[in-house]
Design an enzyme around this catalytic site. Structure first.
Site, PDB file in Angstrom:
ATOM      1  N   HIS A  93      44.464  46.636  29.157  1.00 16.55           N
ATOM      2  CA  HIS A  93      43.399  45.838  29.778  1.00 16.55           C
ATOM      3  C   HIS A  93      43.250  46.129  31.264  1.00 16.55           C
ATOM      4  O   HIS A  93      44.223  46.398  31.957  1.00 16.55           O
ATOM      5  CB  HIS A  93      43.569  44.344  29.499  1.00 16.55           C
ATOM      6  CG  HIS A  93      44.843  43.726  30.004  1.00 16.55           C
ATOM      7  ND1 HIS A  93      44.957  43.163  31.251  1.00 16.55           N
ATOM      8  CD2 HIS A  93      46.049  43.562  29.419  1.00 16.55           C
ATOM      9  CE1 HIS A  93      46.180  42.668  31.405  1.00 16.55           C
ATOM     10  NE2 HIS A  93      46.868  42.908  30.318  1.00 16.55           N
ATOM     11  N   ASP A 100      41.864  44.041  33.521  1.00 15.28           N
ATOM     12  CA  ASP A 100      41.954  42.881  34.408  1.00 15.28           C
ATOM     13  C   ASP A 100      43.398  42.524  34.745  1.00 15.28           C
ATOM     14  O   ASP A 100      44.337  42.937  34.052  1.00 15.28           O
ATOM     15  CB  ASP A 100      41.258  41.668  33.768  1.00 15.28           C
ATOM     16  CG  ASP A 100      41.866  41.287  32.414  1.00 15.28           C
ATOM     17  OD1 ASP A 100      42.053  42.190  31.578  1.00 15.28           O
ATOM     18  OD2 ASP A 100      42.176  40.094  32.199  1.00 15.28           O
ATOM     19  N   ASP A 129      51.402  44.911  34.669  1.00 13.85           N
ATOM     20  CA  ASP A 129      50.541  44.250  33.681  1.00 13.85           C
ATOM     21  C   ASP A 129      49.102  44.248  34.149  1.00 13.85           C
ATOM     22  O   ASP A 129      48.733  43.424  34.963  1.00 13.85           O
ATOM     23  CB  ASP A 129      51.059  42.821  33.478  1.00 13.85           C
ATOM     24  CG  ASP A 129      50.295  42.064  32.412  1.00 13.85           C
ATOM     25  OD1 ASP A 129      49.500  42.685  31.692  1.00 13.85           O
ATOM     26  OD2 ASP A 129      50.484  40.837  32.319  1.00 13.85           O
ATOM     27  N   GLU A 140      41.630  40.139  29.211  1.00  5.12           N
ATOM     28  CA  GLU A 140      42.800  39.800  28.396  1.00  5.12           C
ATOM     29  C   GLU A 140      43.500  38.567  28.936  1.00  5.12           C
ATOM     30  O   GLU A 140      43.979  37.724  28.188  1.00  5.12           O
ATOM     31  CB  GLU A 140      43.772  40.991  28.373  1.00  5.12           C
ATOM     32  CG  GLU A 140      44.860  40.896  27.315  1.00  5.12           C
ATOM     33  CD  GLU A 140      46.080  40.103  27.739  1.00  5.12           C
ATOM     34  OE1 GLU A 140      46.853  39.678  26.873  1.00  5.12           O
ATOM     35  OE2 GLU A 140      46.263  39.888  28.960  1.00  5.12           O
ATOM     36  N   GLU A 141      43.533  38.461  30.259  1.00  3.87           N
ATOM     37  CA  GLU A 141      44.240  37.345  30.879  1.00  3.87           C
ATOM     38  C   GLU A 141      43.460  36.034  30.732  1.00  3.87           C
ATOM     39  O   GLU A 141      43.930  34.980  31.119  1.00  3.87           O
ATOM     40  CB  GLU A 141      44.528  37.635  32.357  1.00  3.87           C
ATOM     41  CG  GLU A 141      45.311  38.932  32.599  1.00  3.87           C
ATOM     42  CD  GLU A 141      46.763  38.878  32.138  1.00  3.87           C
ATOM     43  OE1 GLU A 141      47.170  37.846  31.556  1.00  3.87           O
ATOM     44  OE2 GLU A 141      47.492  39.865  32.340  1.00  3.87           O
ATOM     45  N   ASP A 176      49.421  48.676  21.880  1.00  2.00           N
ATOM     46  CA  ASP A 176      48.925  47.880  22.994  1.00  2.00           C
ATOM     47  C   ASP A 176      50.118  47.493  23.869  1.00  2.00           C
ATOM     48  O   ASP A 176      51.270  47.754  23.522  1.00  2.00           O
ATOM     49  CB  ASP A 176      48.210  46.622  22.461  1.00  2.00           C
ATOM     50  CG  ASP A 176      47.396  45.902  23.536  1.00  2.00           C
ATOM     51  OD1 ASP A 176      46.846  46.582  24.419  1.00  2.00           O
ATOM     52  OD2 ASP A 176      47.300  44.660  23.487  1.00  2.00           O
ATOM     53  N   HIS A 192      52.981  38.601  36.445  1.00  9.50           N
ATOM     54  CA  HIS A 192      52.265  37.375  36.828  1.00  9.50           C
ATOM     55  C   HIS A 192      52.952  36.638  37.977  1.00  9.50           C
ATOM     56  O   HIS A 192      52.811  35.423  38.095  1.00  9.50           O
ATOM     57  CB  HIS A 192      52.145  36.404  35.640  1.00  9.50           C
ATOM     58  CG  HIS A 192      51.330  36.950  34.501  1.00  9.50           C
ATOM     59  ND1 HIS A 192      50.728  36.165  33.578  1.00  9.50           N
ATOM     60  CD2 HIS A 192      51.019  38.210  34.146  1.00  9.50           C
ATOM     61  CE1 HIS A 192      50.075  36.905  32.705  1.00  9.50           C
ATOM     62  NE2 HIS A 192      50.257  38.162  33.023  1.00  9.50           N
TER      63      HIS A 192
HETATM   64 ZN   LIG Z   1      48.794  42.087  29.966  1.00  9.82          ZN
END
Ligand SMILES: [Zn+2]
Ligand SMILES: *[C@@H]1O[C@H](CO)[C@@H](O)[C@H](O)[C@H]1NC(C)=O
Ligand SMILES: *[C@@H]1O[C@H](CO)[C@@H](O)[C@H](O)[C@H]1NC(C)=O
Length: 607
Positions: free
Chosen positions: A175, A177, A210, A244-245, A273, A577
């Site tokens: 992803h 984002d 991520d 995705e987030e 993935d 995150h």
């Molecule tokens: Zn992710």
């Protein structure tokens, strides 16, 4: 990975246990296991490795088998090409260039937020334009050779058409984002969150792990393959969502429909993935591709009661009643249980087969649990840390055998002098692969039916009237249970962890790990100094995700979905995150090697 999912891997991400010296018995046993594996490798077949470990302290010397499907290392037949690629990856200039590419991707902020509007209406989506533009310049060979399509404006699909259209394509996803950076935490970052700064060992910034780490590793792998003249037989599809987030509905959601229309159901050979990686567990290395994902349900409990002036209140207001219901819910979770069908059970079997540091008692339980339900229940207790001390547990284990619940939202009342007419709370559930949203709904309904009676509330549970307001039994209000946001999700179908596809994935991981273990240089020297044995062996064990990735939108495309990032915790700086997200460059290059080798292996595999 999705927001609440930073610890969604089976593996501890931050503090891998320090390996202890393996006992002699273990070493001998392991040698035997390796020999079995080697034999199968030579014969080129899937190896259902069966390790026979002696149970000591027993009266007889009977041994019980623990099973964990393994496969031999698998290398592409075009060794000239593979060698050329690996040689290129080992070049210091390549390292610098790769760090620069990852850093540059981080410098283009692509944060998504909850509650973003539609694409084309909410202008905050426009931030993906510079990212797309940058990709074109950074990966010219990909863009000149693969077909690029956009889906719902910002979703990216690249297709590398294979020469044999009869073969199912390989799909690699990620992803674009990233999660937002809390402004308050800016000063806690060693290097600013969107600097993409490379200090010689780490690339710093939001998304470096991520999931720009995944997306850029795929792009570098494909760019390298194109440049070296690789021509695919089997088509390769790259798909990159952009929200995705924030649940992935607009990105992967649209891409999933687009690809389903193009290729149909069960049309993709395998899909990789983001997800869990590889790590040491109790003294042995494992790659733990996520073969399953928990489901979820956000349940809303709404209490409607009569309003009025608060100078003449009832004994309990709607808020008081809701508080009591919340207490009841918290005191009565769905009991955790370990089943043999949970992929986590297979993980335990693998650990018993290959990890020297599994406590003796636990190893015995893992083996005995194959036949004995009592041992299975006890094994569950061990995972839940309820057995006596001295018995270590896997940190993520308990959540993988449980449907978890967390009361995350609450609201009620509008003014101090007015009785609340409506109060509600939302309970977030992460649903075990053994349960389903329907099971959770039934559990809540059963639990709260007597409560509704006790409080004289009518009950409407998930669209069904359980108890109504009748003349002979007048109610003071109502309790309504609903799927709060209409986002209930079944646990994912479980990907098979044996068979041809699993073997190609496992064989690829073994080849790559033996060649490049991905350890950051400083961690490597520290380990060597500490006298640690840096083994080149790695085992496959099925893993399970406690949260969700974009793959939920791809279920119809293939039964073979793996949530797997070829990364190791030592090469992930500080986690996902959070502040100081950073990617170890060696870790990143190992991932590039993984995608490259996977493409070549899958291309010639019979799947
Ligand atoms: Zn992710
Ligand atoms: C290996 O791949 C290269 C493309 O990079 C190709 O030119 C060569 O013919 C291949 N060799 C074999 C033996 O297939
Ligand atoms: C429920 O209703 C019954 C009968 O009207 C009454 O006796 C009781 O006190 C009520 N309970 C609550 C909690 O309001």
């Amino acid at each position: 990975m999705e927001k609440l999912n930073e610890k969604g891997e089976i593996l501890p991400t931050a503090s891998a246990p320090v390996p202890k010296r393996a006992s002699l018995i273990w070493r001998l046993t392991k040698l035997a296991v390796v020999c079995v594996a080697a034999g199968y490798f030579l014969s080129g077949h899937l190896n259902l490795a069966v390790a026979h470990l002696p149970i000591r302290g027993g009266r007889s010397s009977t041994s019980l088998a623990v099973t964990c499907p393994q496969t031999g290392a698998l290398a592409p037949s075009n060794t000239t090409l593979l060698d050329a690629l690996y040689e290129q990856f080992a070049d210091p200039d390549f390292l610098t260039k790769s760090a620069e590419l990852l850093g540059a991707s981080v410098r283009i902020p692509t944060e998504t937020y909850d509650g973003l509007g539609e694409v084309g209406e909410d202008e905050r989506w426009e931030k993906f334009a510079p990212f797309h533009e940058w990709l074109e310049g950074a990966f010219p060979s990909v863009h000149s050779t693969l077909k690029k399509e956009t889906v719902n404006t910002w979703g990216l699909v690249y297709t590398w058409e294979g020469s044999d259209s009869g073969l199912k394509p390989l799909m690699l996803t990620g992803h674009q984002d990233v999660v937002p950076v809390e402004e308050k935490t800016f000063d806690q970052w060693t290097h600013p969150p969107f600097s993409g700064y490379f200090d010689g060992e780490w690339v710093w910034g939001r998304g470096s792990c991520d999931d720009k780490g995944g997306l850029i590793a795929i792009m570098i792998a494909i760019e390298s393959l194109v440049k070296q003249g690789f021509v695919p037989t089997r088509s390769i599809v790259l798909a990159f969502g952009f929200d995705e987030e924030a649940s992935g509905m607009k990105g992967a959601g649209a891409i999933g429909k687009f690809l389903l229309e193009r290729y149909g159901e069960d049309s993709i050979a395998l899909l990789v993935d983001e997800g869990a990686g590889y790590s040491e567990i109790m003294g042995a290395m494992y790659a733990t591709p996520g073969v399953g994902e928990k489901g979820y349900l956000d349940a809303r409990l709404t209490v409607n009661t009569k309003g009025g002036h608060s100078s003449t209140p009832p004994k309990h207001t709607g808020i008081g009643i809701l508080a009591s219901l919340v207490t009841t819910v918290e005191a009565n979770p769905i009991p955790p249980r370990l089943t043999r069908t949970n992929p986590f059970y297979s993980t335990l079997q693998c650990i018993a087969a290959y990890s020297p540091d599994v406590p003796k008692k636990a190893r015995h339980l893992i083996k005995a649990s194959q036949k004995s339900d009592k041992a299975l229940a006890k094994l569950g207790e061990w995972v839940l840390d309820k057995l006596p001390p001295g018995v270590a547990v896997l940190p993520i284990g308990p959540s993988l055998m449980s449907t978890t619940q967390a009361v995350d939202l609450i609201q009620g009342g509008v003014k101090t002098n007015a009785l609340p007419e409506q109060s509600w709370a939302v309970v977030d559930h992460r649903i075990s692969v053994d349960d389903s949203p329907a099971v959770v709904q039934a559990h809540l309904t059963e639990l709260l039916t007597p409560e509704a009676t006790r409080w004289n509330l009518s009950l409407d549970a998930f669209g069904a009237v359980v108890s109504a307001d009748t003349e002979d039994a007048p109610k003071i209000g109502s309790l309504v249970l609903t799927d709060a946001f209409g986002t209930a999700l079944e646990p994912a179908p479980v990907t098979p962890s044996e068979g041809a596809v699993w073997s190609v994935l496992g064989g690829t991981i073994k080849t790559v790990f033996a060649h490049n273990d991905g350890l950051p240089a400083s961690v490597r020297s520290a380990k060597l100094e500490a006298g640690e044995d840096l083994s080149t062996d790695i085992n496959m064990a099925p893993g399970i995700m406690s949260g969700n990735t974009d793959t939920r939108h791809y279920w119809p495309l293939t039964a073979h979905i793996f949530r797997y990032a070829h990364n190791r915790p030592e090469g992930i700086g500080n986690g996902f995150h959070t502040v100081n997200e950073a990617m170890g460059i060696e870790n990143f290059l190992a991932a590039v090697e993984f995608f490259t080798t996977l493409v070549m292996n899958v291309d010639e595999a019979e799947l």
